[in-house]
Design a protein around this motif. Structure first.
Motif, PDB file in Angstrom:
ATOM      1  N   THR A  81       0.799  -1.235   0.000  1.00  5.07           N
ATOM      2  CA  THR A  81       0.000   0.000   0.000  1.00  5.07           C
ATOM      3  C   THR A  81       0.828   1.278   0.000  1.00  5.07           C
ATOM      4  OG1 THR A  81      -0.303  -0.139   2.430  1.00  5.07           O
ATOM      5  CG2 THR A  81      -2.008  -1.127   1.037  1.00  5.07           C
ATOM      6  N   SER A 117       1.661   5.103  -1.480  1.00  4.60           N
ATOM      7  CA  SER A 117       0.644   6.148  -1.733  1.00  4.60           C
ATOM      8  C   SER A 117       1.188   7.439  -2.322  1.00  4.60           C
ATOM      9  CB  SER A 117      -0.089   6.474  -0.423  1.00  4.60           C
ATOM     10  OG  SER A 117       0.797   7.074   0.518  1.00  4.60           O
ATOM     11  N   SER A 177       2.330  -2.902  -3.660  1.00  3.35           N
ATOM     12  CA  SER A 177       0.893  -2.845  -3.942  1.00  3.35           C
ATOM     13  C   SER A 177       0.379  -1.438  -3.666  1.00  3.35           C
ATOM     14  CB  SER A 177       0.126  -3.859  -3.087  1.00  3.35           C
ATOM     15  OG  SER A 177       0.173  -3.497  -1.707  1.00  3.35           O
ATOM     16  N   VAL A 178      -0.816  -1.190  -4.130  1.00  6.03           N
ATOM     17  CA  VAL A 178      -1.516   0.058  -3.844  1.00  6.03           C
ATOM     18  C   VAL A 178      -2.956  -0.291  -3.503  1.00  6.03           C
ATOM     19  CG1 VAL A 178      -2.099   0.452  -6.285  1.00  6.03           C
ATOM     20  CG2 VAL A 178      -2.081   2.385  -4.696  1.00  6.03           C
ATOM     21  N   ALA A 179      -3.518   0.417  -2.531  1.00  3.28           N
ATOM     22  CA  ALA A 179      -4.920   0.202  -2.164  1.00  3.28           C
ATOM     23  C   ALA A 179      -5.831   0.892  -3.167  1.00  3.28           C
ATOM     24  CB  ALA A 179      -5.186   0.731  -0.760  1.00  3.28           C
ATOM     25  N   ASN A 199      -6.552   4.612  -2.627  1.00  2.00           N
ATOM     26  CA  ASN A 199      -5.459   5.536  -2.929  1.00  2.00           C
ATOM     27  C   ASN A 199      -5.267   5.737  -4.423  1.00  2.00           C
ATOM     28  OD1 ASN A 199      -4.161   4.230  -0.059  1.00  2.00           O
ATOM     29  ND2 ASN A 199      -4.052   6.441  -0.318  1.00  2.00           N
ATOM     30  N   ASP A 244      -7.395  -3.692   0.533  1.00  2.00           N
ATOM     31  CA  ASP A 244      -6.989  -3.342   1.902  1.00  2.00           C
ATOM     32  C   ASP A 244      -8.218  -3.294   2.821  1.00  2.00           C
ATOM     33  OD1 ASP A 244      -4.917  -2.956   3.688  1.00  2.00           O
ATOM     34  OD2 ASP A 244      -5.058  -0.777   3.605  1.00  2.00           O
TER      35      ASP A 244
END
Length: 440
Positions: free
Chosen positions: A255, A257, A278-280, A283, A328
């Motif tokens: 996650t 950002s 990874s990215v949520a 975001n 997430d």
């Protein structure tokens, strides 16, 4: 939705249907999104018997006692995998039980989820890993535990990584808690190489972040909220990458950002370091402008950032610097969200809104790749291709159509969604996995 069984045709709405072990099922006019399949981007009929794809053709005529599935603009891909989901059990069952969380995941299109160790007690030993695995035995959605990297996720002593891996843990990390001790992370990266373990390191420098509760910028200043600088994330990532370069091993940074975080990981990959990130979903879609109104559902970790950061994250997904997208999913009790913004707990549920939110900023193929092939490869999860002779492990969805996301679309026990009242795009029909069909 129209189904036929033998010569009887009937319509069903808002149902939860599990397919029988001996049932034969025919998916009609399904557009296949699977780059590993010879039928990629083709619209076909798909015949499934006893959980195995028997035939894929332009038109298949059903035999007697075949269940026929016809859904508007049906698309299918290999089953989606969420690499960061939090369920409350054990200890916080009022937030989300494992059973309900897996049902919510199935109805949201996920055939597998990696479950975080942030329960009570913390999942930091083999018995806790086995407990989670056993609770999910009969679910259509597979549960893959993430073991805590440190004992009780306190960041002091390393947990029993090898024992947990032998019991089914697929990675090790302290959910939303950074490892402040540089040497501890160094030792973990070295030790995990013995059994090819994947180490997760949450990107936050606690000293820089302090007691901030929102992105440090114009909006936080206007609203009188203590800020968390982007620097707090970027310093931690820089440290982690230096350690990885020294130790070798496998590192996953969950996650991210900020724009600079994308640049740091891009540079690390150019050096051929074994790192992914990874990215949520939130975001990728929302900015810190959402803070206006002080809705505690917008209080998340990491915080919502600027439009410039969002643009960089989206571009990072498109060009492959960001490998994985996660919901997430983090259920929080209503009494911890219906309070003053400053003291509300961080977190949003995200399973139910994940696809339809992503569908507003990314194309279908990119979404599918970041929910299937890339995360499964990184976390060493088997991937079935959509092809004749393969076990059925698919997600069913429609990428078209817009709607307003409301509590009626939430299956989780907790309702703390950051996307409430937002206009989203597309619809998830459900999953077909472990010879179980679950549809909305």
């Amino acid at each position: 939705m129209v189904f036929s069984l033998s010569h009887c045709i009937f319509a069903v709405r808002n149902f939860d249907y599990k397919i029988l072990q001996t049932m034969t099922t025919l998916l009609k006019s399904a557009t296949i999104i699977d780059k590993s399949s010879p039928f990629h981007k083709q619209t076909k009929d798909i015949l499934i018997e006893n959980g195995v794809i028997q035939k894929i053709d332009d038109t298949i005529n059903p035999s007697e006692n075949t269940q026929i599935i016809e859904l508007e603009n049906l698309h299918i891909s290999t089953g989606w995998f969420d690499t960061s989901a939090s369920f409350g059990e054990p200890g916080y069952e009022e937030r989300e039980t494992i059973a309900n969380g897996l049902t919510a995941a199935a109805k949201s299109g996920f055939t597998a989820v990696a479950v975080n160790p942030n329960t009570q007690p913390i999942v930091d030993n083999k018995a806790a890993i086995e407990f989670l695995k056993n609770k999910a035995t009969f679910s259509a959605t597979e549960l893959y535990p993430i073991g805590a990297l440190t004992q009780e996720s306190k960041g002091i002593e390393m947990a029993e990584l090898y024992d947990m891996q032998q019991s089914g843990a697929i990675a090790f990390g302290d959910y939303n808690k950074p490892i402040s001790n540089d040497n501890l992370l160094k030792v973990a990266l070295l030790y995990a190489q013995i059994f090819d373990g994947l180490v997760l390191s949450f990107p936050k420098n606690k000293s820089i972040a302090g007691d901030g509760i929102a992105h440090e910028g114009v909006n936080a200043t206007r609203l009188g909220l203590k800020g968390i600088p982007a620097l707090a994330e970027e310093l931690q990532i820089a440290r982690d990458l230096f350690l990885l370069e020294y130790t070798g091993g496998k590192l996953h940074i969950p996650t991210i950002s900020t724009k600079k975080s994308v640049e740091l990981i891009k540079e690390a990959k150019s050096k051929e370091l074994n790192v992914t990130c990874s990215v949520a979903v939130h975001n990728l879609v929302l900015t810190d402008k959402e803070l206006i109104g002080f809705d505690a559902n917008t209080k998340v970790t990491p915080p919502l950032r600027t439009q410039e950061d969002v643009n960089a994250l989206v571009e990072g997904v498109k060009n492959g610097v960001i490998d994985i997208i996660t919901s997430d999913h983090n259920p929080i009790d209503v009494e911890y969200k219906k309070v003053e913004f400053a003291i509300a707990k961080n977190g949003t549920i995200g399973l139910e809104s994940a696809f339809s939110a992503l569908n507003t900023v990314l194309d279908t193929e990119t979404i599918v790749e970041c929910l299937t092939t890339k995360p499964k490869n990184r976390f060493n999860i088997n991937t079935e291709s959509i092809n004749e002779g393969e076990k059925v492990n698919i997600t069913l969805f429609n990428p078209n159509g817009t709607f307003t996301f409301t509590e009626d679309h939430i299956y989780s026990t907790s309702k703390n969604s950051i996307f409430l009242d937002k206009e989203l795009k597309g619809k998830v029909y459900g999953i077909f996995n472990k010879n179980q069909l679950i549809l909305n």
